[in-house]
Design a protein around this motif. Structure first.
Motif, PDB file in Angstrom:
ATOM      1  N   LYS A  40       6.080  14.052  -9.216  1.00 21.36           N
ATOM      2  CA  LYS A  40       6.171  15.250  -8.394  1.00 21.36           C
ATOM      3  C   LYS A  40       4.952  16.161  -8.445  1.00 21.36           C
ATOM      4  CE  LYS A  40       8.695  17.903 -11.918  1.00 21.36           C
ATOM      5  NZ  LYS A  40       9.949  18.643 -12.231  1.00 21.36           N
ATOM      6  N   SER A  41       4.237  16.182  -9.567  1.00 17.03           N
ATOM      7  CA  SER A  41       3.092  17.089  -9.709  1.00 17.03           C
ATOM      8  C   SER A  41       1.810  16.540  -9.100  1.00 17.03           C
ATOM      9  CB  SER A  41       2.867  17.414 -11.189  1.00 17.03           C
ATOM     10  OG  SER A  41       3.982  18.101 -11.731  1.00 17.03           O
ATOM     11  N   ASP A  42       1.819  15.304  -8.620  1.00 13.86           N
ATOM     12  CA  ASP A  42       0.616  14.718  -8.044  1.00 13.86           C
ATOM     13  C   ASP A  42       0.243  15.407  -6.738  1.00 13.86           C
ATOM     14  OD1 ASP A  42       0.240  12.945 -10.098  1.00 13.86           O
ATOM     15  OD2 ASP A  42       1.241  11.276  -9.103  1.00 13.86           O
ATOM     16  N   ASN A  43      -1.062  15.460  -6.482  1.00 13.78           N
ATOM     17  CA  ASN A  43      -1.587  16.088  -5.279  1.00 13.78           C
ATOM     18  C   ASN A  43      -1.554  15.098  -4.116  1.00 13.78           C
ATOM     19  OD1 ASN A  43      -3.584  16.909  -3.271  1.00 13.78           O
ATOM     20  ND2 ASN A  43      -4.216  18.480  -4.731  1.00 13.78           N
ATOM     21  N   PRO A  44      -0.898  15.430  -3.008  1.00 16.31           N
ATOM     22  CA  PRO A  44      -0.817  14.506  -1.863  1.00 16.31           C
ATOM     23  C   PRO A  44      -2.185  14.092  -1.330  1.00 16.31           C
ATOM     24  CG  PRO A  44       0.738  16.313  -1.607  1.00 16.31           C
ATOM     25  CD  PRO A  44      -0.124  16.673  -2.775  1.00 16.31           C
ATOM     26  N   ASN A  45      -3.149  15.006  -1.311  1.00 16.95           N
ATOM     27  CA  ASN A  45      -4.486  14.670  -0.822  1.00 16.95           C
ATOM     28  C   ASN A  45      -5.170  13.659  -1.733  1.00 16.95           C
ATOM     29  OD1 ASN A  45      -4.334  16.460   1.385  1.00 16.95           O
ATOM     30  ND2 ASN A  45      -4.991  18.185   0.117  1.00 16.95           N
ATOM     31  N   TYR A  46      -4.954  13.792  -3.019  1.00 14.98           N
ATOM     32  CA  TYR A  46      -5.542  12.847  -3.962  1.00 14.98           C
ATOM     33  C   TYR A  46      -4.921  11.459  -3.806  1.00 14.98           C
ATOM     34  CZ  TYR A  46      -7.280  17.054  -6.396  1.00 14.98           C
ATOM     35  OH  TYR A  46      -7.891  18.242  -6.719  1.00 14.98           O
ATOM     36  N   LEU A  47      -3.601  11.427  -3.606  1.00 12.82           N
ATOM     37  CA  LEU A  47      -2.923  10.142  -3.397  1.00 12.82           C
ATOM     38  C   LEU A  47      -3.424   9.474  -2.128  1.00 12.82           C
ATOM     39  CD1 LEU A  47      -0.737   8.044  -4.110  1.00 12.82           C
ATOM     40  CD2 LEU A  47       0.906   9.464  -2.860  1.00 12.82           C
ATOM     41  N   ASP A  48      -3.600  10.257  -1.082  1.00  8.13           N
ATOM     42  CA  ASP A  48      -4.121   9.748   0.182  1.00  8.13           C
ATOM     43  C   ASP A  48      -5.503   9.136  -0.020  1.00  8.13           C
ATOM     44  OD1 ASP A  48      -4.066   9.471   3.097  1.00  8.13           O
ATOM     45  OD2 ASP A  48      -5.537  11.088   3.141  1.00  8.13           O
ATOM     46  N   PHE A  49      -6.336   9.821  -0.779  1.00 11.75           N
ATOM     47  CA  PHE A  49      -7.700   9.370  -1.083  1.00 11.75           C
ATOM     48  C   PHE A  49      -7.671   8.064  -1.878  1.00 11.75           C
ATOM     49  CE2 PHE A  49     -11.747  10.052  -3.602  1.00 11.75           C
ATOM     50  CZ  PHE A  49     -12.607   9.909  -2.534  1.00 11.75           C
ATOM     51  N   ALA A  50      -6.770   7.986  -2.847  1.00 12.29           N
ATOM     52  CA  ALA A  50      -6.658   6.789  -3.680  1.00 12.29           C
ATOM     53  C   ALA A  50      -6.219   5.581  -2.855  1.00 12.29           C
ATOM     54  CB  ALA A  50      -5.678   7.040  -4.826  1.00 12.29           C
ATOM     55  N   LEU A  51      -5.220   5.779  -2.009  1.00 17.17           N
ATOM     56  CA  LEU A  51      -4.715   4.674  -1.198  1.00 17.17           C
ATOM     57  C   LEU A  51      -5.753   4.212  -0.173  1.00 17.17           C
ATOM     58  CD1 LEU A  51      -1.038   5.896  -0.693  1.00 17.17           C
ATOM     59  CD2 LEU A  51      -1.757   3.834  -1.908  1.00 17.17           C
ATOM     60  N   LYS A  52      -6.520   5.158   0.373  1.00 15.79           N
ATOM     61  CA  LYS A  52      -7.598   4.772   1.295  1.00 15.79           C
ATOM     62  C   LYS A  52      -8.613   3.871   0.599  1.00 15.79           C
ATOM     63  CE  LYS A  52      -7.597   8.758   4.455  1.00 15.79           C
ATOM     64  NZ  LYS A  52      -8.339   9.996   4.862  1.00 15.79           N
ATOM     65  N   SER A  53      -8.914   4.176  -0.657  1.00 15.45           N
ATOM     66  CA  SER A  53      -9.907   3.374  -1.379  1.00 15.45           C
ATOM     67  C   SER A  53      -9.412   1.950  -1.613  1.00 15.45           C
ATOM     68  CB  SER A  53     -10.274   4.034  -2.714  1.00 15.45           C
ATOM     69  OG  SER A  53      -9.282   3.865  -3.709  1.00 15.45           O
ATOM     70  N   ILE A  54      -8.100   1.755  -1.628  1.00 17.78           N
ATOM     71  CA  ILE A  54      -7.533   0.406  -1.736  1.00 17.78           C
ATOM     72  C   ILE A  54      -7.657  -0.315  -0.401  1.00 17.78           C
ATOM     73  CG2 ILE A  54      -5.399  -0.908  -2.099  1.00 17.78           C
ATOM     74  CD1 ILE A  54      -4.511   1.287  -4.025  1.00 17.78           C
ATOM     75  N   GLU A  55      -7.340   0.389   0.665  1.00 19.63           N
ATOM     76  CA  GLU A  55      -7.343  -0.213   1.999  1.00 19.63           C
ATOM     77  C   GLU A  55      -8.747  -0.548   2.488  1.00 19.63           C
ATOM     78  OE1 GLU A  55      -3.414   2.470   3.108  1.00 19.63           O
ATOM     79  OE2 GLU A  55      -5.391   3.017   3.888  1.00 19.63           O
ATOM     80  N   GLN A  56      -9.764   0.077   1.898  1.00 21.21           N
ATOM     81  CA  GLN A  56     -11.144  -0.135   2.341  1.00 21.21           C
ATOM     82  C   GLN A  56     -11.904  -1.108   1.437  1.00 21.21           C
ATOM     83  OE1 GLN A  56     -12.589   3.919   2.453  1.00 21.21           O
ATOM     84  NE2 GLN A  56     -11.471   4.408   4.316  1.00 21.21           N
ATOM     85  N   GLN A  57     -11.200  -1.857   0.613  1.00 24.05           N
ATOM     86  CA  GLN A  57     -11.835  -2.819  -0.283  1.00 24.05           C
ATOM     87  C   GLN A  57     -12.423  -4.009   0.490  1.00 24.05           C
ATOM     88  OE1 GLN A  57     -12.052  -2.921  -3.957  1.00 24.05           O
ATOM     89  NE2 GLN A  57     -11.784  -0.743  -3.520  1.00 24.05           N
ATOM     90  N   THR A  58     -13.482  -4.591  -0.068  1.00 19.80           N
ATOM     91  CA  THR A  58     -14.062  -5.793   0.541  1.00 19.80           C
ATOM     92  C   THR A  58     -13.117  -6.980   0.412  1.00 19.80           C
ATOM     93  OG1 THR A  58     -15.222  -6.263  -1.539  1.00 19.80           O
ATOM     94  CG2 THR A  58     -16.443  -5.051   0.148  1.00 19.80           C
ATOM     95  N   VAL A  59     -12.341  -7.013  -0.657  1.00 13.90           N
ATOM     96  CA  VAL A  59     -11.254  -7.991  -0.803  1.00 13.90           C
ATOM     97  C   VAL A  59      -9.983  -7.185  -1.052  1.00 13.90           C
ATOM     98  CG1 VAL A  59     -10.311  -9.923  -2.102  1.00 13.90           C
ATOM     99  CG2 VAL A  59     -12.781  -9.775  -1.737  1.00 13.90           C
ATOM    100  N   LYS A  60      -9.047  -7.295  -0.137  1.00 14.07           N
ATOM    101  CA  LYS A  60      -7.868  -6.436  -0.179  1.00 14.07           C
ATOM    102  C   LYS A  60      -6.694  -7.130  -0.873  1.00 14.07           C
ATOM    103  CE  LYS A  60      -9.114  -4.035   4.116  1.00 14.07           C
ATOM    104  NZ  LYS A  60     -10.447  -4.659   4.211  1.00 14.07           N
ATOM    105  N   PRO A  61      -5.833  -6.353  -1.511  1.00 13.65           N
ATOM    106  CA  PRO A  61      -4.604  -6.921  -2.060  1.00 13.65           C
ATOM    107  C   PRO A  61      -3.647  -7.281  -0.932  1.00 13.65           C
ATOM    108  CG  PRO A  61      -4.520  -4.535  -2.204  1.00 13.65           C
ATOM    109  CD  PRO A  61      -5.911  -4.889  -1.706  1.00 13.65           C
ATOM    110  N   ASN A  62      -2.731  -8.204  -1.200  1.00 13.48           N
ATOM    111  CA  ASN A  62      -1.720  -8.462  -0.174  1.00 13.48           C
ATOM    112  C   ASN A  62      -0.414  -7.754  -0.491  1.00 13.48           C
ATOM    113  OD1 ASN A  62      -0.829 -10.012  -2.298  1.00 13.48           O
ATOM    114  ND2 ASN A  62      -0.931 -11.977  -1.208  1.00 13.48           N
ATOM    115  N   GLU A  63      -0.464  -6.912  -1.545  1.00 14.38           N
ATOM    116  CA  GLU A  63       0.747  -6.181  -1.912  1.00 14.38           C
ATOM    117  C   GLU A  63       0.394  -4.913  -2.689  1.00 14.38           C
ATOM    118  OE1 GLU A  63       4.805  -7.853  -3.593  1.00 14.38           O
ATOM    119  OE2 GLU A  63       3.345  -7.707  -5.227  1.00 14.38           O
TER     120      GLU A  63
END
Length: 278
Positions: free
Chosen positions: A18-41
């Protein structure tokens, strides 16, 4: 999702509360989606009830992510160790990449780790270096440097955690064989590396910075929590019983841990920034 044939499929395991910052989470997830090799899960565990703003970020990325996004909801906040233990049960692949909800993975992080995994045999965990930042990733204030080879890792663990947890990619079978994630104060990762080394598993680190870690003054205060001291003592006792340290090293380490706990936060911050993480 397409992936080079020589790279195994992998999942990302995250936890949010609950204490996590939504903007920080958004930033973290974007960095996953922009990987040169992406996870499938992506397996994201909600560690207890969270805000509507965090739910909106998760909903957004569930739609954006080009793979399977599993959102696991726990009724109560149980801490990172429990959240990751539960999340592991939902992982579909043999390799698990950890990611914290407020950090940034460099674009080729996963590709670099997968190259190491496919070039060496019997690796159980691959971590990397961390750049600590304040406000934005270009404002680097320090580095968490860890050794590369297993022999140096075995020496390093006597005094400090030898793998930067937010950078690690774990073999699921090895993780389970070591007992999996367990609640252990703020030391669930340190305890895991000790258990893996006690079973002679192969740990490795990339020399490259793989993750930019967001830091604040609260981090230095958390490292001085008195309630953590019993977990430090128990961890060092475990390492002694499993021949990871000798008696002299255990006593000296217990003394250093005690001093680190009792010194004021401002002094701890200076030590970490100017000595340990410079």
């Amino acid at each position: 999702m397409t992936m080079p044939n020589d790279y195994p499929p992998f999942s990302v395991l995250m936890s949010v509360y609950k204490s996590d910052n939504p903007n920080y989470l958004d930033f973290a997830l974007k960095s996953i989606e922009q990987q040169t090799v992406k996870p499938n899960e992506i397996v994201l565990v909600e560690d207890g009830p969270i805000s509507q703003e965090l739910h909106e970020v998760i909903k957004k990325h569930t739609k954006l992510f080009e793979g399977n996004f599993k959102n696991i909801r726990l009724k109560t906040n149980n801490g990172l160790g429990v959240a990751l233990k539960v999340g592991t049960k939902y992982i579909s692949n043999q390799w698990i990449a950890r990611m914290d909800s407020d950090d940034y993975s460099v674009p080729d992080r996963f590709e670099k780790q997968l190259k190491i995994i496919t070039s060496q045999s019997d690796i159980s965990a691959v971590g990397g270096q961390v750049a600590e930042f304040v406000t934005n990733i270009n404002n680097v204030i320090g580095y968490r440097k860890v050794p590369v080879e297993k022999g140096l890792i075995s020496d390093f663990i006597k005094w400090r955690s030898p793998i930067n947890h937010p950078t690690v990619m774990l073999n699921k079978k090895s993780l389970i064989n070591a007992g999996g994630y367990l609640p252990y104060g703020n030391l669930e990762d340190y305890f895991l590396w000790a258990r893996m080394l006690s079973k002679n598993m192969k740990l490795y680190n990339s020399n490259d910075v793989l993750v930019h870690m967001r830091v604040d003054d609260g981090m230095y205060e958390r490292r001085g929590k008195l309630k953590n001291i019993k977990f430090f003592y128990a961890l060092r006792s475990f390492m002694y019983r499993n021949s990871l340290i000798n008696l002299k090293e255990m006593i000296l380490g217990d003394f250093i841990v005690t001093v680190n706990i009792i010194i004021p936060g401002w002094l701890r911050k200076i030590i970490y920034q100017r000595v340990l993480h410079k």
